[in-house]
Design a protein around this motif. Sequence first.
Motif, PDB file in Angstrom:
ATOM      1  N   ARG A  97       0.866  -1.189   0.000  1.00  0.00           N
ATOM      2  CA  ARG A  97       0.000   0.000   0.000  1.00  0.00           C
ATOM      3  C   ARG A  97       0.897   1.232   0.000  1.00  0.00           C
ATOM      4  NH1 ARG A  97      -3.687  -1.051   4.215  1.00  0.00           N
ATOM      5  NH2 ARG A  97      -4.815  -1.998   2.515  1.00  0.00           N
ATOM      6  N   ARG A  99       0.847   4.990   0.974  1.00  0.00           N
ATOM      7  CA  ARG A  99       0.122   6.037   1.696  1.00  0.00           C
ATOM      8  C   ARG A  99       0.632   7.373   1.169  1.00  0.00           C
ATOM      9  NH1 ARG A  99      -2.584   4.014   6.184  1.00  0.00           N
ATOM     10  NH2 ARG A  99      -1.952   1.910   6.754  1.00  0.00           N
ATOM     11  N   ASN A 156      -4.761   6.175   0.513  1.00  0.00           N
ATOM     12  CA  ASN A 156      -4.088   4.897   0.337  1.00  0.00           C
ATOM     13  C   ASN A 156      -4.400   4.322  -1.036  1.00  0.00           C
ATOM     14  OD1 ASN A 156      -3.296   5.241   2.995  1.00  0.00           O
ATOM     15  ND2 ASN A 156      -5.100   4.188   3.767  1.00  0.00           N
ATOM     16  N   GLU A 158      -3.164   1.183  -3.873  1.00  0.00           N
ATOM     17  CA  GLU A 158      -2.531  -0.134  -3.844  1.00  0.00           C
ATOM     18  C   GLU A 158      -2.249  -0.651  -5.254  1.00  0.00           C
ATOM     19  OE1 GLU A 158      -5.005   0.531  -0.240  1.00  0.00           O
ATOM     20  OE2 GLU A 158      -5.634   0.397  -2.318  1.00  0.00           O
TER      21      GLU A 158
END
Length: 181
Positions: A97, A99, A156, A158
């Motif tokens: 992930r 951020r 976030n 991904e």
Amino acid sequence: MAMRRRWKLAGGPAVLVSALVLTGCGAAEESAPVVVSSLTLEPHPTTAAPQPTGSAAPIAAPSPTAQAAAGVPTVDPYPDQALIDHTEWTDEVDGRRLRVYPTQAGRKDTFPAALDRAWQEVLGSAPEADTPGMFDQFRCHWEWARVVAPDKTSWNIEPWRPAVGYDATVAAMCNPGGPER
């Protein structure tokens, strides 16, 4: 008398209230996903715009006066300020992930070119994020999450999420492929 543009949100006030209550776009520990109703979305330009053929005249871009009347800034109010404070890769139960931590300028800048400038700042600190699916998630957060949840600590995104296109990313509340765990 000046004409005002009105946006009609499918579902009316109930949808707006739901959107304000159910915010998040990818922060399971902080909030639920952003709810977006049926709005028409413009795709991110990846190639040059098609040129008119035949006798069709080109369509002029909106004038600065028209943009200002619509509430769109004609000059970037944050030209010399960073839009992204920093990024941080984490490993979570569902995968990697990224951020993204926007600055106050990044939370407030509505100048049309600011999206691309912010994405370049993300890529400057996390070059491996340069994939279509990651950009669509970032754009979804830029255009929706920061409006609905302006104080959300991080956005976030991904790399394991499928690249389904921007419209489908928004329909999945910025999280195509399922919610975070």
